[in-house]
Motif scaffolding. Structure first.
Motif, PDB file in Angstrom:
ATOM      1  N   TYR A  26       0.739  -1.207   0.072  1.00  0.00           N
ATOM      2  CA  TYR A  26      -0.019  -0.005  -0.019  1.00  0.00           C
ATOM      3  C   TYR A  26       0.759   1.299  -0.015  1.00  0.00           C
ATOM      4  O   TYR A  26       0.600   2.183  -0.489  1.00  0.00           O
ATOM      5  N   PHE A  58      -6.370   0.649  -1.414  1.00  0.00           N
ATOM      6  CA  PHE A  58      -6.451  -0.614  -0.460  1.00  0.00           C
ATOM      7  C   PHE A  58      -6.763  -1.786  -1.032  1.00  0.00           C
ATOM      8  O   PHE A  58      -6.057  -2.963  -0.558  1.00  0.00           O
ATOM      9  N   SER A 112      -4.101  -3.485  -3.121  1.00  0.00           N
ATOM     10  CA  SER A 112      -3.143  -3.987  -2.328  1.00  0.00           C
ATOM     11  C   SER A 112      -3.393  -5.326  -1.654  1.00  0.00           C
ATOM     12  O   SER A 112      -2.407  -6.389  -1.633  1.00  0.00           O
TER      13      SER A 112
END
Length: 320
Positions: A186, A193, A196
């Motif tokens: 991230y 978010f 990732s």
């Protein structure tokens, strides 16, 4: 210097984690304590004194032979209990974020070629990424951690069927790696978010190019090794207060009844000071796991391995 973006085998993860602290340990922990020091002291102090108060009341209830003593104690001190829990939660949240992200930001700077990192530089990373940190905190608190807890609970229930022990053995390291990979990616990529998170899960089982053998076993094995190291060190420090407590019970209550609360007086203070030191050591030792997982993340970024190799080739050509 340690090369971060490169392929590593199982043994290299172990040796390079220790080599990291051998090379950067002094600077790492200097910044670590300057940034985390106050939060660590506050958290340990609040936790120790709260636990001491709770534990002392528990023993007092046993001494008086009152089975409902604890229930009445919480009813009479509900306000103080709620305030204490909120304070511990806020401190713990702040410490968790700082403690968890410090190795990420430090490793990122070292991977970019820095050797002597200043505290102001790490603090600027926190400030610059404050928005992403808040989103990460929300994502971990309301999505990743609850799902992890459910999986952990299911595995724990299955322990009674024996298969749960095997599941737990593989689940705990995998969940830890997913969370750390998520955090590293991230802040080391331009992904959001959920992107990732997707990468963190997929990278446990395969490299991005899909043509190489699965890295799962070397990631799992390396994490298990450092979890065992963490457990042994933590047990060494928690063993002392446990033995102090049990010895005080055996020596002060030979007939099976308490004459006085063993958690009061000089002994009580010494017990909780040692308990606080044990908690502090456990938090510090966790950095072994964070750095080890970071090296795994850099191992998984084969796209950046290629860029570094091309950059080295270009450098050679320039020198010629």
């Amino acid at each position: 210097m340690i090369q971060f973006y490169k392929k590593r085998d199982f043994g290299a993860f172990i040796t390079d984690t220790f080599n990291f602290f051998k090379s950067y340990g002094k600077n790492f922990f200097k910044n670590y304590f300057l940034i985390n020091g106050l939060l660590l002291i506050l958290l340990v102090a609040v936790g120790v004194f709260s636990f001491r108060n709770f534990f002392g009341q528990f023993i007092n209830g046993n001494m008086a032979g009152q089975s409902d003593y604890m229930a009445r104690y919480f009813e009479d001190n509900m306000g103080m209990f709620i305030v204490t829990m909120i304070l511990i939660f806020l401190l713990y949240s702040a410490l968790t974020v700082v403690n968890f992200l410090f190795p990420v930001f430090y490793s990122k700077r070292v991977s970019e070629g820095q050797t002597k990192i200043k505290t102001d530089e790490i603090l600027s990373d926190f400030k610059k990424n404050s928005g992403k940190i808040f989103k990460l905190y929300l994502g971990l608190t309301f999505l990743v951690i609850p799902v992890s807890f459910i999986l952990f609970l299911i595995s724990y229930v299955l322990i009674f069927l024996l298969i749960g022990i095997v599941i737990m053995l593989f689940l705990v390291p995998a969940l830890f790696n997913v969370i750390t990979f998520l955090t590293y990616d991230y802040f080391n990529s331009n992904r959001g978010f959920f992107e990732s998170l997707s990468y963190a899960i997929r990278s446990q089982f395969s490299y991005p190019n899909g043509r190489e053998a699965s890295p799962y076993w070397k990631y799992w094995g390396s994490t298990i090794i450092f979890m065992i190291i963490y457990y042994i060190i933590s047990m060494i420090f928690t063993f002392v207060p446990m033995m102090m407590f049990y010895s005080s019970i055996l020596t002060s209550a030979p007939d099976g009844s308490f004459e006085q609360n063993p958690m009061t007086g000089t002994f009580g203070v010494l017990f909780f000071v040692i308990y606080g030191v044990a908690a502090l050591v456990s938090l510090i030792v966790m950095n072994l796991l964070y750095i080890n997982s970071g090296l795994m993340y850099y191992d998984s970024r084969t796209d950046l391995h290629q860029k570094i190799e091309l950059a080295e080739i270009d450098t050679i050509g320039t020198n010629e």
